[in-house]
Design a protein around this motif. Sequence first.
Motif, PDB file in Angstrom:
ATOM      1  N   ALA A  55       0.832  -1.201   0.000  1.00 30.64           N
ATOM      2  CA  ALA A  55       0.000   0.000   0.000  1.00 30.64           C
ATOM      3  C   ALA A  55       0.872   1.258   0.000  1.00 30.64           C
ATOM      4  CB  ALA A  55      -0.923  -0.005   1.208  1.00 30.64           C
ATOM      5  N   ILE A  56       1.929   1.238   0.817  1.00 29.83           N
ATOM      6  CA  ILE A  56       2.846   2.385   0.870  1.00 29.83           C
ATOM      7  C   ILE A  56       3.480   2.606  -0.505  1.00 29.83           C
ATOM      8  CG2 ILE A  56       5.038   3.208   1.820  1.00 29.83           C
ATOM      9  CD1 ILE A  56       4.244   1.711   4.438  1.00 29.83           C
ATOM     10  N   GLY A  66      -5.557   2.136  -5.244  1.00 31.09           N
ATOM     11  CA  GLY A  66      -4.918   0.835  -5.041  1.00 31.09           C
ATOM     12  C   GLY A  66      -4.356   0.710  -3.638  1.00 31.09           C
ATOM     13  N   ALA A  67      -3.776   1.793  -3.141  1.00 30.26           N
ATOM     14  CA  ALA A  67      -3.219   1.795  -1.784  1.00 30.26           C
ATOM     15  C   ALA A  67      -4.329   1.602  -0.756  1.00 30.26           C
ATOM     16  CB  ALA A  67      -2.484   3.099  -1.521  1.00 30.26           C
ATOM     17  N   MET A  68      -5.445   2.298  -0.939  1.00 32.42           N
ATOM     18  CA  MET A  68      -6.562   2.178  -0.006  1.00 32.42           C
ATOM     19  C   MET A  68      -7.097   0.751   0.020  1.00 32.42           C
ATOM     20  SD  MET A  68      -8.304   3.952   2.201  1.00 32.42           S
ATOM     21  CE  MET A  68      -8.624   5.693   1.907  1.00 32.42           C
ATOM     22  N   LYS A  69      -7.174   0.116  -1.141  1.00 35.43           N
ATOM     23  CA  LYS A  69      -7.662  -1.263  -1.221  1.00 35.43           C
ATOM     24  C   LYS A  69      -6.755  -2.207  -0.435  1.00 35.43           C
ATOM     25  CE  LYS A  69      -9.259  -4.688  -4.599  1.00 35.43           C
ATOM     26  NZ  LYS A  69      -8.417  -5.836  -4.221  1.00 35.43           N
ATOM     27  N   LYS A  70      -5.448  -2.034  -0.600  1.00 29.97           N
ATOM     28  CA  LYS A  70      -4.494  -2.878   0.132  1.00 29.97           C
ATOM     29  C   LYS A  70      -4.597  -2.642   1.641  1.00 29.97           C
ATOM     30  CE  LYS A  70      -2.344  -5.162  -3.140  1.00 29.97           C
ATOM     31  NZ  LYS A  70      -2.547  -6.626  -3.257  1.00 29.97           N
ATOM     32  N   TYR A  71      -4.723  -1.370   2.031  1.00 31.68           N
ATOM     33  CA  TYR A  71      -4.870  -1.067   3.453  1.00 31.68           C
ATOM     34  C   TYR A  71      -6.139  -1.708   4.024  1.00 31.68           C
ATOM     35  CZ  TYR A  71      -1.076   2.382   3.865  1.00 31.68           C
ATOM     36  OH  TYR A  71       0.151   2.998   3.932  1.00 31.68           O
ATOM     37  N   ASN A  96      -4.964   9.279   6.217  1.00 33.52           N
ATOM     38  CA  ASN A  96      -4.074  10.185   5.488  1.00 33.52           C
ATOM     39  C   ASN A  96      -4.473  10.272   4.015  1.00 33.52           C
ATOM     40  OD1 ASN A  96      -2.566  10.668   7.794  1.00 33.52           O
ATOM     41  ND2 ASN A  96      -0.981   9.183   7.299  1.00 33.52           N
ATOM     42  N   ILE A  97      -4.794   9.107   3.439  1.00 31.41           N
ATOM     43  CA  ILE A  97      -5.206   9.081   2.033  1.00 31.41           C
ATOM     44  C   ILE A  97      -6.550   9.782   1.863  1.00 31.41           C
ATOM     45  CG2 ILE A  97      -5.916   7.592   0.119  1.00 31.41           C
ATOM     46  CD1 ILE A  97      -3.886   5.526   1.096  1.00 31.41           C
TER      47      ILE A  97
END
Length: 244
Positions: A55-56, A66-71, A96-97
Amino acid sequence: TGDRSGQAQALKLLGIIQFNMGDRKNARQMFEESLRISREIGNLGGVATSMGNLAILLRSEGDAAGAMKKYQESLAILREIDDKSGVATGLNNMANIANAQGDAAGARRMYEQALALYRETGSRSGEALTLSNLATIYFDQGDLDSSARMFEESLAIRRAIGDKPGMAMALGNLGAVEMARGQLSAAKARYQQALALGRETSNKSQEAQSMFDLGEVFLAEGDFAAARRNHEEVLSIRTAIGET
């Protein structure tokens, strides 16, 4: 299983090193391989950590969705294994996102959940960080009283745990609140304290930021010569450390 667990851990660490060196392609391969092994051996904590690392990486590439989905996937696992500290960290990252995308209300809810978990688990550093994040939302919304109160709380915690870089950051944030209130003398005092801490800890980035902030005070006061001197020094420091 022990050997494979160690392999997954080593790949994760190598991925972090590659990422910090700017090699995202190899970092992604390391994180994905670590994730695959963790899944195969049933290490849910390792799966969650690898997803968080991916995600990072995705966020650094500008892929916020994509990062939000992984988180979210990581968060579900962390909740399943009752890792409250991990859940709090995940919520902070997701907030943060959300905040960066303009969803201040959603970010605030997640920060508040994270804050409650950090307090439950006794993580003082996590509590201080989340208070600062919440204070920033209030600041952006123009609620300077709530913002100042939370920045003060964050500063008090950072003082209690001896976190000097965190203290400098909190003082700088409080200086910004004072500036927004038009209280230039109070802002200058905060920025000077932050500058002293930056120099004490040899944190050139913090030193440059505090010098910049002080330059803005001088500018607001009409002391253009002092403002120019400060901003020239800021440029010199940032050039030296590659932050231009």
